[in-house]
Design a protein around this motif. Structure first.
Motif, PDB file in Angstrom:
ATOM      1  N   GLU A 136     -18.833  -6.381   1.117  1.00 24.09           N
ATOM      2  CA  GLU A 136     -17.518  -6.050   1.684  1.00 24.09           C
ATOM      3  C   GLU A 136     -16.399  -6.849   1.021  1.00 24.09           C
ATOM      4  OE1 GLU A 136     -16.643  -3.543   3.564  1.00 24.09           O
ATOM      5  OE2 GLU A 136     -18.750  -2.938   3.736  1.00 24.09           O
ATOM      6  N   ASN A 162     -11.514  -4.721  -4.563  1.00 21.02           N
ATOM      7  CA  ASN A 162     -11.187  -3.428  -5.182  1.00 21.02           C
ATOM      8  C   ASN A 162     -10.028  -2.749  -4.465  1.00 21.02           C
ATOM      9  OD1 ASN A 162     -12.989  -3.472  -7.339  1.00 21.02           O
ATOM     10  ND2 ASN A 162     -14.664  -2.754  -6.054  1.00 21.02           N
ATOM     11  N   TYR A 163      -9.996  -2.868  -3.146  1.00 22.30           N
ATOM     12  CA  TYR A 163      -8.866  -2.331  -2.387  1.00 22.30           C
ATOM     13  C   TYR A 163      -7.566  -3.019  -2.825  1.00 22.30           C
ATOM     14  CZ  TYR A 163      -5.542  -2.152   1.467  1.00 22.30           C
ATOM     15  OH  TYR A 163      -4.388  -2.043   2.210  1.00 22.30           O
ATOM     16  N   SER A 184      -6.077  -1.745  -5.845  1.00 19.98           N
ATOM     17  CA  SER A 184      -5.435  -0.437  -5.714  1.00 19.98           C
ATOM     18  C   SER A 184      -3.978  -0.542  -5.225  1.00 19.98           C
ATOM     19  CB  SER A 184      -6.233   0.454  -4.750  1.00 19.98           C
ATOM     20  OG  SER A 184      -6.009   0.070  -3.398  1.00 19.98           O
ATOM     21  N   GLU A 230       0.891  -1.159   0.000  1.00 14.97           N
ATOM     22  CA  GLU A 230       0.000   0.000   0.000  1.00 14.97           C
ATOM     23  C   GLU A 230       0.925   1.203   0.000  1.00 14.97           C
ATOM     24  OE1 GLU A 230      -4.042   1.525   2.108  1.00 14.97           O
ATOM     25  OE2 GLU A 230      -2.647   0.397   3.348  1.00 14.97           O
ATOM     26  N   LYS A 256     -15.615  -5.009  -2.101  1.00  9.05           N
ATOM     27  CA  LYS A 256     -14.855  -3.803  -1.750  1.00  9.05           C
ATOM     28  C   LYS A 256     -13.396  -4.157  -1.436  1.00  9.05           C
ATOM     29  CE  LYS A 256     -18.544  -0.998   0.281  1.00  9.05           C
ATOM     30  NZ  LYS A 256     -19.026  -0.402   1.550  1.00  9.05           N
ATOM     31  N   ALA A 257     -13.203  -5.249  -0.748  1.00 13.77           N
ATOM     32  CA  ALA A 257     -11.849  -5.682  -0.397  1.00 13.77           C
ATOM     33  C   ALA A 257     -11.053  -6.039  -1.655  1.00 13.77           C
ATOM     34  CB  ALA A 257     -11.900  -6.871   0.565  1.00 13.77           C
TER      35      ALA A 257
END
Length: 170
Positions: free
Chosen positions: A124, A130-131, A134, A66, A127-128
């Motif tokens: 969720e 998609n995280y 990133s 990250e 969403k995870a």
């Protein structure tokens, strides 16, 4: 007798081989790849391998980052396929990190397959993924399976990825 044909004694692995792999991984971390590439529609293993200038998938270790901070260390016999699963997987086995992240947000006492049928949890989970798309990723090739397993734990400790890495058995 050698385990998995690993030619090294434990001391050699601990003092020479694993640190050498770590140095190689640090170089890869300095020029990581975008995980978004692995999540693009129409972007499959063959196309990604071509972009990486590789003719075939390979075993080794990868680190998800990250920004420049390592958050997760993983291993696979097929690194490219595994990275594709992290961002395109539809089930808790394929996208196990996404499952773990989603489980921190939507607490459940269910078995994994039951949790995956819960709409809130599934949201969720997406969403995870998609995280994870990133993030950035760095990886190295390692051929010997004992070395791969030992290196995963070595890296997780050295890179302090305890938030998402665990070595509990299922």
């Amino acid at each position: 007798m050698a385990i998995d044909n690993c030619p090294y004694a434990f001391e050699e692995l601990a003092e020479e081989i694993l640190p050498a792999y770590f140095e190689e991984l640090q170089k890869s971390i300095s020029a990581p790849h975008e995980m978004a590439t692995f999540g693009q529609k129409g972007m499959g293993k063959t196309t990604i391998l071509k972009r990486l200038n590789r003719s075939s998938d390979f075993p080794g270790c990868y680190v998800l980052l990250e920004e420049s901070k390592p958050i997760y260390v993983g291993i696979s016999r097929s690194i490219v396929q595994r990275l594709l699963q992290h961002v395109k997987g539809t089930y808790h086995y394929d996208a196990s990190l996404a499952y773990r992240i989603a489980s921190q947000i939507v607490q459940h006492g269910n078995q994994r397959n039951v949790a995956m049928t819960d709409p809130d949890f599934k949201n969720e989970f997406e969403k995870a993924k998609n995280y994870i798309k990133s993030l950035k990723v760095a990886f190295i090739q390692i051929h010997n399976y004992l070395e791969i397993y030992m290196f995963e734990a070595y890296c997780a400790i050295k890179l302090d990825t305890a938030q998402w890495n665990t070595f509990k058995t299922h």
